[in-house]
Design a protein around this motif. Sequence first.
Motif, PDB file in Angstrom:
ATOM      1  N   ASP A 144      29.061  26.983  37.064  1.00  0.00           N
ATOM      2  CA  ASP A 144      29.359  28.045  37.729  1.00  0.00           C
ATOM      3  C   ASP A 144      30.671  28.816  37.086  1.00  0.00           C
ATOM      4  N   GLY A 145      31.346  28.256  36.214  1.00  0.00           N
ATOM      5  CA  GLY A 145      32.385  28.783  35.361  1.00  0.00           C
ATOM      6  C   GLY A 145      31.884  30.084  34.287  1.00  0.00           C
ATOM      7  N   LEU A 146      30.438  29.355  33.719  1.00  0.00           N
ATOM      8  CA  LEU A 146      29.906  30.287  32.942  1.00  0.00           C
ATOM      9  C   LEU A 146      29.299  31.446  33.564  1.00  0.00           C
ATOM     10  N   MET A 147      28.588  31.264  34.673  1.00  0.00           N
ATOM     11  CA  MET A 147      27.939  32.254  35.302  1.00  0.00           C
ATOM     12  C   MET A 147      28.850  33.426  35.919  1.00  0.00           C
ATOM     13  N   HIS A 148      30.176  33.012  36.277  1.00  0.00           N
ATOM     14  CA  HIS A 148      30.972  33.683  36.910  1.00  0.00           C
ATOM     15  C   HIS A 148      31.747  34.537  35.528  1.00  0.00           C
ATOM     16  N   ALA A 149      31.891  34.099  34.431  1.00  0.00           N
ATOM     17  CA  ALA A 149      31.958  34.884  33.344  1.00  0.00           C
ATOM     18  C   ALA A 149      31.057  35.963  32.926  1.00  0.00           C
ATOM     19  N   LEU A 150      29.636  35.513  33.103  1.00  0.00           N
ATOM     20  CA  LEU A 150      28.722  36.505  32.890  1.00  0.00           C
ATOM     21  C   LEU A 150      28.721  37.662  33.757  1.00  0.00           C
ATOM     22  N   ARG A 151      28.911  37.396  35.199  1.00  0.00           N
ATOM     23  CA  ARG A 151      28.991  38.330  36.206  1.00  0.00           C
ATOM     24  C   ARG A 151      30.224  39.290  35.857  1.00  0.00           C
ATOM     25  N   GLU A 152      31.168  38.965  35.018  1.00  0.00           N
ATOM     26  CA  GLU A 152      32.581  39.429  34.773  1.00  0.00           C
ATOM     27  C   GLU A 152      32.270  40.128  33.625  1.00  0.00           C
ATOM     28  N   HIS A 153      31.097  39.966  32.835  1.00  0.00           N
ATOM     29  CA  HIS A 153      30.840  41.036  31.739  1.00  0.00           C
ATOM     30  C   HIS A 153      31.674  40.432  30.637  1.00  0.00           C
ATOM     31  N   ALA A 154      32.022  39.140  30.591  1.00  0.00           N
ATOM     32  CA  ALA A 154      32.981  38.651  29.477  1.00  0.00           C
ATOM     33  C   ALA A 154      31.748  38.045  28.376  1.00  0.00           C
ATOM     34  N   TRP A 155      31.403  38.948  27.620  1.00  0.00           N
ATOM     35  CA  TRP A 155      30.320  38.776  26.722  1.00  0.00           C
ATOM     36  C   TRP A 155      30.694  37.736  25.538  1.00  0.00           C
ATOM     37  N   GLU A 156      31.902  37.976  25.167  1.00  0.00           N
ATOM     38  CA  GLU A 156      32.172  37.179  23.967  1.00  0.00           C
ATOM     39  C   GLU A 156      32.552  35.773  24.520  1.00  0.00           C
ATOM     40  N   GLU A 157      33.207  35.684  25.550  1.00  0.00           N
ATOM     41  CA  GLU A 157      33.276  34.318  26.262  1.00  0.00           C
ATOM     42  C   GLU A 157      31.787  33.516  26.481  1.00  0.00           C
ATOM     43  N   VAL A 158      31.082  34.215  26.932  1.00  0.00           N
ATOM     44  CA  VAL A 158      29.773  33.583  27.157  1.00  0.00           C
ATOM     45  C   VAL A 158      29.131  33.239  26.058  1.00  0.00           C
ATOM     46  N   PHE A 159      29.067  34.423  25.104  1.00  0.00           N
ATOM     47  CA  PHE A 159      27.923  34.288  23.776  1.00  0.00           C
ATOM     48  C   PHE A 159      28.304  33.670  22.634  1.00  0.00           C
ATOM     49  N   VAL A 160      29.800  33.899  22.461  1.00  0.00           N
ATOM     50  CA  VAL A 160      30.337  33.428  21.235  1.00  0.00           C
ATOM     51  C   VAL A 160      31.065  32.230  21.476  1.00  0.00           C
ATOM     52  N   THR A 161      32.486  32.274  22.174  1.00  0.00           N
ATOM     53  CA  THR A 161      33.344  31.150  22.449  1.00  0.00           C
ATOM     54  C   THR A 161      32.685  29.839  22.976  1.00  0.00           C
ATOM     55  N   ARG A 162      31.688  30.297  24.195  1.00  0.00           N
ATOM     56  CA  ARG A 162      31.016  29.176  24.827  1.00  0.00           C
ATOM     57  C   ARG A 162      29.744  28.981  24.531  1.00  0.00           C
ATOM     58  N   ARG A 163      29.207  29.486  23.424  1.00  0.00           N
ATOM     59  CA  ARG A 163      27.790  29.511  23.159  1.00  0.00           C
ATOM     60  C   ARG A 163      27.107  28.288  23.151  1.00  0.00           C
ATOM     61  N   ASP A 164      27.708  27.285  22.708  1.00  0.00           N
ATOM     62  CA  ASP A 164      27.095  25.884  22.910  1.00  0.00           C
ATOM     63  C   ASP A 164      26.901  25.421  24.435  1.00  0.00           C
ATOM     64  N   GLU A 165      27.978  25.870  24.979  1.00  0.00           N
ATOM     65  CA  GLU A 165      27.936  25.441  26.459  1.00  0.00           C
ATOM     66  C   GLU A 165      26.783  26.094  27.029  1.00  0.00           C
ATOM     67  N   PHE A 166      26.466  27.647  26.740  1.00  0.00           N
ATOM     68  CA  PHE A 166      25.653  28.394  27.548  1.00  0.00           C
ATOM     69  C   PHE A 166      24.198  27.456  26.994  1.00  0.00           C
ATOM     70  N   GLU A 167      23.976  27.262  25.667  1.00  0.00           N
ATOM     71  CA  GLU A 167      22.651  26.925  25.422  1.00  0.00           C
ATOM     72  C   GLU A 167      22.344  25.393  25.855  1.00  0.00           C
ATOM     73  N   ARG A 168      23.564  24.581  26.210  1.00  0.00           N
ATOM     74  CA  ARG A 168      23.305  23.375  27.023  1.00  0.00           C
ATOM     75  C   ARG A 168      22.914  23.354  28.363  1.00  0.00           C
ATOM     76  N   ASP A 169      23.747  24.292  29.060  1.00  0.00           N
ATOM     77  CA  ASP A 169      23.676  24.335  30.444  1.00  0.00           C
ATOM     78  C   ASP A 169      22.702  25.454  31.040  1.00  0.00           C
ATOM     79  N   SER A 170      22.138  26.163  30.204  1.00  0.00           N
ATOM     80  CA  SER A 170      21.324  27.364  30.927  1.00  0.00           C
ATOM     81  C   SER A 170      19.950  27.425  30.251  1.00  0.00           C
TER      82      SER A 170
END
Length: 264
Positions: A144-170
């Motif tokens: 949910d946290g990652l999806m909230h960041a995506l909806r907020e257009h926090a692109w660097e957070e989602v795809f750089v800082t939390r990239r491993d998390e995105f690839e694991r959970d999505s």
Amino acid sequence: MSASFLSGIDWSRPWLSCVRAVGEELARADNWQQELNRRATELGLRNHRDLPIRFVPQAELPADTAYEAHISQTGHVPTRDNLHDFFNALVWLTFPQIKVQLNLLQAREIERSASVNAIAPRGKVRDAATIFDENAVLLVSANDGLMHALREHAWEEVFVTRRDEFERDSRVYLFGHALMEKLVQPYKAITGHTWIVAHACPPADLALTEQCAWVDQIVAQQLAQGLTTANFSPLQMLGVPGWWPDQDGDFYRDTTVFRPKRKN
């Protein structure tokens, strides 16, 4: 020989993973539409009226009948010999339950608003269904946290800082056939309308065809509850991790593409 317009498709592209196997086989067929109908019959594809889905020449669509209404009334999908309709057909074979549900939404709206001897005007539901059909990206994630960041257009957070998390959970599954057509010649600004499926990802050892079937069932059930454009969130296709080379921090700082969210 296969149709010449299919020769420009690079089937190795990651966004085509869901439709790759059947797409390559259809592209090699002597008559791709004939092979398409054979597969539709084999899969037992039927519309919401339980009519068999068949792909027919565009000329069979009456001039006074909406495309979606024709599919609803006959089970026949008008299909031209071009990339747009080719990808549409592949999506029918891959996510049939979603396609049936979208057609049902469209048909109900047409029946509700049509007047005598007139094609129904478009409304918000039909517009949302068309956007989904043409441009949707199915994003499955229980983070949910990652999806909230995506909806907020926090692109660097989602795809750089939390990239491993995105690839694991999505998991990302491309659905929109117009989007597939655009991506035959990819460029950075191509953007999809993301439908977020707030659900645990399918097991990693599940075959891709089974993953698609899993997503197909869940999303079709969600669409049965309703659809508005408010359900969508933008996603730049070449920003999906692993979908384009050189996705460093600078890649996502291009604000002409990865735009910040508008302030209300």
